[in-house]
Design a protein around this motif. Structure first.
Motif, PDB file in Angstrom:
ATOM      1  N   GLY A  24       6.887   8.439  50.963  1.00 57.57           N
ATOM      2  CA  GLY A  24       6.331   7.196  50.458  1.00 57.57           C
ATOM      3  C   GLY A  24       5.917   7.270  48.999  1.00 57.57           C
ATOM      4  O   GLY A  24       5.503   6.273  48.424  1.00 57.57           O
ATOM      5  N   ILE A  25       6.013   8.456  48.395  1.00 55.63           N
ATOM      6  CA  ILE A  25       5.704   8.603  46.978  1.00 55.63           C
ATOM      7  C   ILE A  25       6.965   9.063  46.261  1.00 55.63           C
ATOM      8  O   ILE A  25       7.527  10.110  46.580  1.00 55.63           O
ATOM      9  N   GLY A  26       7.389   8.253  45.299  1.00 59.40           N
ATOM     10  CA  GLY A  26       8.552   8.570  44.490  1.00 59.40           C
ATOM     11  C   GLY A  26       8.122   8.820  43.055  1.00 59.40           C
ATOM     12  O   GLY A  26       6.937   9.007  42.776  1.00 59.40           O
ATOM     13  N   PRO A  27       9.066   8.816  42.129  1.00 62.76           N
ATOM     14  CA  PRO A  27       8.746   9.094  40.730  1.00 62.76           C
ATOM     15  C   PRO A  27       7.723   8.125  40.134  1.00 62.76           C
ATOM     16  O   PRO A  27       6.798   8.547  39.437  1.00 62.76           O
ATOM     17  N   GLN A  28       7.889   6.841  40.425  1.00 62.62           N
ATOM     18  CA  GLN A  28       7.007   5.837  39.831  1.00 62.62           C
ATOM     19  C   GLN A  28       5.576   5.972  40.348  1.00 62.62           C
ATOM     20  O   GLN A  28       4.615   5.960  39.572  1.00 62.62           O
ATOM     21  N   LYS A  29       5.420   6.108  41.648  1.00 61.84           N
ATOM     22  CA  LYS A  29       4.075   6.224  42.226  1.00 61.84           C
ATOM     23  C   LYS A  29       3.423   7.538  41.840  1.00 61.84           C
ATOM     24  O   LYS A  29       2.208   7.600  41.632  1.00 61.84           O
ATOM     25  N   ALA A  30       4.207   8.609  41.736  1.00 68.44           N
ATOM     26  CA  ALA A  30       3.656   9.893  41.300  1.00 68.44           C
ATOM     27  C   ALA A  30       3.108   9.779  39.884  1.00 68.44           C
ATOM     28  O   ALA A  30       2.021  10.293  39.569  1.00 68.44           O
ATOM     29  N   GLN A  31       3.839   9.063  39.019  1.00 69.29           N
ATOM     30  CA  GLN A  31       3.380   8.836  37.645  1.00 69.29           C
ATOM     31  C   GLN A  31       2.080   8.041  37.641  1.00 69.29           C
ATOM     32  O   GLN A  31       1.131   8.379  36.929  1.00 69.29           O
ATOM     33  N   GLU A  32       2.007   6.981  38.464  1.00 68.62           N
ATOM     34  CA  GLU A  32       0.797   6.160  38.540  1.00 68.62           C
ATOM     35  C   GLU A  32      -0.406   6.980  39.006  1.00 68.62           C
ATOM     36  O   GLU A  32      -1.505   6.842  38.458  1.00 68.62           O
ATOM     37  N   ILE A  33      -0.198   7.817  40.005  1.00 65.83           N
ATOM     38  CA  ILE A  33      -1.289   8.640  40.535  1.00 65.83           C
ATOM     39  C   ILE A  33      -1.799   9.591  39.472  1.00 65.83           C
ATOM     40  O   ILE A  33      -3.012   9.735  39.263  1.00 65.83           O
ATOM     41  N   CYS A  34      -0.881  10.247  38.759  1.00 67.47           N
ATOM     42  CA  CYS A  34      -1.282  11.184  37.703  1.00 67.47           C
ATOM     43  C   CYS A  34      -2.047  10.454  36.594  1.00 67.47           C
ATOM     44  O   CYS A  34      -3.017  10.983  36.057  1.00 67.47           O
ATOM     45  N   ASP A  35      -1.613   9.239  36.255  1.00 71.44           N
ATOM     46  CA  ASP A  35      -2.312   8.464  35.225  1.00 71.44           C
ATOM     47  C   ASP A  35      -3.709   8.066  35.685  1.00 71.44           C
ATOM     48  O   ASP A  35      -4.672   8.128  34.913  1.00 71.44           O
ATOM     49  N   LYS A  36      -3.839   7.631  36.940  1.00 68.44           N
ATOM     50  CA  LYS A  36      -5.141   7.221  37.463  1.00 68.44           C
ATOM     51  C   LYS A  36      -6.142   8.375  37.467  1.00 68.44           C
ATOM     52  O   LYS A  36      -7.303   8.213  37.122  1.00 68.44           O
ATOM     53  N   VAL A  37      -5.659   9.544  37.902  1.00 72.96           N
ATOM     54  CA  VAL A  37      -6.545  10.709  38.001  1.00 72.96           C
ATOM     55  C   VAL A  37      -6.744  11.356  36.635  1.00 72.96           C
ATOM     56  O   VAL A  37      -7.754  12.011  36.394  1.00 72.96           O
ATOM     57  N   GLY A  38      -5.787  11.166  35.732  1.00 75.37           N
ATOM     58  CA  GLY A  38      -5.893  11.724  34.391  1.00 75.37           C
ATOM     59  C   GLY A  38      -5.381  13.146  34.296  1.00 75.37           C
ATOM     60  O   GLY A  38      -5.969  14.000  33.634  1.00 75.37           O
ATOM     61  N   ILE A  39      -4.270  13.399  34.956  1.00 76.57           N
ATOM     62  CA  ILE A  39      -3.657  14.731  34.943  1.00 76.57           C
ATOM     63  C   ILE A  39      -2.423  14.680  34.058  1.00 76.57           C
ATOM     64  O   ILE A  39      -1.609  13.762  34.166  1.00 76.57           O
TER      65      ILE A  39
END
Length: 122
Positions: A24-39
């Motif tokens: 359920g997590i692809g490239p786009q969602k992985a990018q969003e998660i990293c941006d939200k958490v600040g990694i």
């Protein structure tokens, strides 16, 4: 080995790539998660602190539909189509391609291995 959403993600890979191991997590969602958490994108999973892993886990639980919930949703959608008896539901029920592909040749993934036709005996 970090465990997120019930999946052991690989420790040697970058966070962006490792998150994709979760259904359920692809490239786009992985990018969003990293941006939200600040990694940063180049960080690896084994370089993450426990707090960052917890933040990732909470973000995924709060904002995204993943793993078991997503699989259940997809299965329920397919079951709904089958119960309705619409064209797509009938194709699912018969085990044929759903999205308009040809079946005269090909479609072996969906139809299974080829069944030999008995030849005429002389």
């Amino acid at each position: 080995m970090a465990r997120i959403a019930g999946v052991n993600i690989p420790t040697q890979k970058r966070v962006m790539i490792a998150l994709r191991y979760i259904h359920g997590i692809g490239p786009q969602k992985a990018q969003e998660i990293c941006d939200k958490v600040g990694i940063a994108q180049e960080r690896r999973v084994n370089q993450l602190t426990d707090d960052e892993v917890v933040q990732i886990r909470e973000t995924i639980d709060r904002d995204y539909l993943v793993e078991g919930d997503m699989r259940r949703d997809v299965a329920m959608n397919i079951k709904r189509l089958m119960d309705l008896g619409c064209y797509r539901g009938l194709r699912h029920r018969k085990g044929l391609p759903v999205r308009g592909q040809r079946t005269h040749t090909n479609a072996r993934t969906r139809k299974g291995p080829a069944k030999p036709i008995a030849s005429k005996k002389k």
